[in-house]
Design a protein around this motif. Sequence first.
Motif, PDB file in Angstrom:
ATOM      1  N   GLY A   5       0.823  -1.206   0.000  1.00 13.64           N
ATOM      2  CA  GLY A   5       0.000   0.000   0.000  1.00 13.64           C
ATOM      3  C   GLY A   5       0.854   1.252   0.000  1.00 13.64           C
ATOM      4  O   GLY A   5       2.070   1.199   0.213  1.00 13.64           O
ATOM      5  N   PRO A   6       0.224   2.388  -0.236  1.00 14.15           N
ATOM      6  CA  PRO A   6       0.957   3.656  -0.226  1.00 14.15           C
ATOM      7  C   PRO A   6       1.625   3.897   1.128  1.00 14.15           C
ATOM      8  O   PRO A   6       1.063   3.553   2.164  1.00 14.15           O
ATOM      9  CB  PRO A   6      -0.132   4.701  -0.479  1.00 14.15           C
ATOM     10  CG  PRO A   6      -1.261   3.947  -1.085  1.00 14.15           C
ATOM     11  CD  PRO A   6      -1.188   2.568  -0.529  1.00 14.15           C
ATOM     12  N   HIS A  14      -3.608   2.334   7.270  1.00 18.31           N
ATOM     13  CA  HIS A  14      -4.326   2.414   6.001  1.00 18.31           C
ATOM     14  C   HIS A  14      -5.830   2.326   6.229  1.00 18.31           C
ATOM     15  O   HIS A  14      -6.612   2.990   5.550  1.00 18.31           O
ATOM     16  CB  HIS A  14      -3.916   1.287   5.048  1.00 18.31           C
ATOM     17  CG  HIS A  14      -2.590   1.499   4.414  1.00 18.31           C
ATOM     18  ND1 HIS A  14      -1.629   0.531   4.407  1.00 18.31           N
ATOM     19  CD2 HIS A  14      -2.060   2.562   3.763  1.00 18.31           C
ATOM     20  CE1 HIS A  14      -0.551   0.983   3.770  1.00 18.31           C
ATOM     21  NE2 HIS A  14      -0.797   2.213   3.383  1.00 18.31           N
ATOM     22  N   GLN A  27      -6.387   8.980   1.169  1.00 16.44           N
ATOM     23  CA  GLN A  27      -5.287   8.603   0.293  1.00 16.44           C
ATOM     24  C   GLN A  27      -4.817   9.814  -0.496  1.00 16.44           C
ATOM     25  O   GLN A  27      -5.608  10.659  -0.909  1.00 16.44           O
ATOM     26  CB  GLN A  27      -5.714   7.488  -0.661  1.00 16.44           C
ATOM     27  CG  GLN A  27      -5.988   6.179   0.056  1.00 16.44           C
ATOM     28  CD  GLN A  27      -4.761   5.655   0.772  1.00 16.44           C
ATOM     29  OE1 GLN A  27      -3.697   5.496   0.188  1.00 16.44           O
ATOM     30  NE2 GLN A  27      -4.903   5.385   2.065  1.00 16.44           N
ATOM     31  N   ASP A  31       2.683   7.555  -5.471  1.00 14.37           N
ATOM     32  CA  ASP A  31       2.838   6.262  -6.120  1.00 14.37           C
ATOM     33  C   ASP A  31       3.417   5.275  -5.108  1.00 14.37           C
ATOM     34  O   ASP A  31       4.531   5.497  -4.616  1.00 14.37           O
ATOM     35  CB  ASP A  31       3.770   6.405  -7.323  1.00 14.37           C
ATOM     36  CG  ASP A  31       3.920   5.135  -8.126  1.00 14.37           C
ATOM     37  OD1 ASP A  31       3.541   4.047  -7.643  1.00 14.37           O
ATOM     38  OD2 ASP A  31       4.433   5.234  -9.257  1.00 14.37           O
ATOM     39  N   PRO A  32       2.701   4.190  -4.785  1.00 11.61           N
ATOM     40  CA  PRO A  32       3.237   3.223  -3.826  1.00 11.61           C
ATOM     41  C   PRO A  32       4.595   2.653  -4.247  1.00 11.61           C
ATOM     42  O   PRO A  32       5.417   2.324  -3.398  1.00 11.61           O
ATOM     43  CB  PRO A  32       2.179   2.124  -3.782  1.00 11.61           C
ATOM     44  CG  PRO A  32       0.929   2.771  -4.238  1.00 11.61           C
ATOM     45  CD  PRO A  32       1.365   3.822  -5.224  1.00 11.61           C
ATOM     46  N   ARG A  49      -4.741   8.638  -9.449  1.00 13.56           N
ATOM     47  CA  ARG A  49      -3.771   8.011  -8.536  1.00 13.56           C
ATOM     48  C   ARG A  49      -4.401   7.767  -7.159  1.00 13.56           C
ATOM     49  O   ARG A  49      -4.191   6.721  -6.553  1.00 13.56           O
ATOM     50  CB  ARG A  49      -2.530   8.904  -8.414  1.00 13.56           C
ATOM     51  CG  ARG A  49      -1.442   8.364  -7.510  1.00 13.56           C
ATOM     52  CD  ARG A  49      -0.667   7.249  -8.171  1.00 13.56           C
ATOM     53  NE  ARG A  49      -1.116   5.973  -7.629  1.00 13.56           N
ATOM     54  CZ  ARG A  49      -0.819   4.797  -8.134  1.00 13.56           C
ATOM     55  NH1 ARG A  49      -0.074   4.702  -9.208  1.00 13.56           N
ATOM     56  NH2 ARG A  49      -1.259   3.704  -7.603  1.00 13.56           N
ATOM     57  N   GLU A  52      -6.747   4.851  -7.467  1.00 15.55           N
ATOM     58  CA  GLU A  52      -5.959   3.616  -7.565  1.00 15.55           C
ATOM     59  C   GLU A  52      -5.407   3.227  -6.197  1.00 15.55           C
ATOM     60  O   GLU A  52      -5.374   2.038  -5.850  1.00 15.55           O
ATOM     61  CB  GLU A  52      -4.836   3.788  -8.580  1.00 15.55           C
ATOM     62  CG  GLU A  52      -5.338   3.886 -10.001  1.00 15.55           C
ATOM     63  CD  GLU A  52      -4.312   4.429 -10.985  1.00 15.55           C
ATOM     64  OE1 GLU A  52      -3.128   4.653 -10.598  1.00 15.55           O
ATOM     65  OE2 GLU A  52      -4.684   4.637 -12.149  1.00 15.55           O
ATOM     66  N   ASN A  53      -4.985   4.197  -5.406  1.00 16.44           N
ATOM     67  CA  ASN A  53      -4.485   3.895  -4.068  1.00 16.44           C
ATOM     68  C   ASN A  53      -5.602   3.366  -3.170  1.00 16.44           C
ATOM     69  O   ASN A  53      -5.383   2.443  -2.378  1.00 16.44           O
ATOM     70  CB  ASN A  53      -3.815   5.121  -3.452  1.00 16.44           C
ATOM     71  CG  ASN A  53      -2.472   5.422  -4.079  1.00 16.44           C
ATOM     72  OD1 ASN A  53      -1.913   4.621  -4.823  1.00 16.44           O
ATOM     73  ND2 ASN A  53      -1.944   6.594  -3.795  1.00 16.44           N
TER      74      ASN A  53
END
Length: 125
Positions: A5-6, A14, A27, A31-32, A49, A52-53
Motif C-alpha cells: 500500500g501507499p 491504512h 489517500q 505512487d506506492p 492516482r 488507484e491507491n
Amino acid sequence: MIDGGPRPVAPFSHAVEGGGWVMLTGQMPTDPAAPDGPLPEGIDAQTRRVMENLEVVLDGLGLALSDVAQCRCYLTAFERDYAAFNEVYQGYFPAERRPARTTIGVTALAVGALVEIDCLARRPD
C-alpha cells in the motif's frame, strides 16, 4: 497496514475495521512504487492516482470500490478543479451504485496534493 500500500505521510493506519465497517484513511496521489517521486501533474492524474491507491488498500482487505458506502473528498482548488475531479471520479463507480459523498474545499493538503479522498466501506454480509 496493507502490504504494497501507499507509504503513509503521517502516523496512521491504512484502514481500521469494526463491526463490518472499514474506515480507510485519506489517500494521497503518491505512487506506492515510488513514494518519494513527484506527484502526478494536474487534478485528473492526481484523482486517478488517489482512486488507484484506494483500490490497493481495499483489495488488501478483500474489498473493492463496490463495497464503499461513503467518500469524503478534499480539493485545494475547489472552484477550479471540481468539474474535472467529478469527471474522473464518476468513472470509478456505476451511476446506479455511487457512494454517498461530501466534497470539501481546503486550503492545503499533505505533500502538496490537489486532492485527498477517504472512505467508509462495508464488508458484504
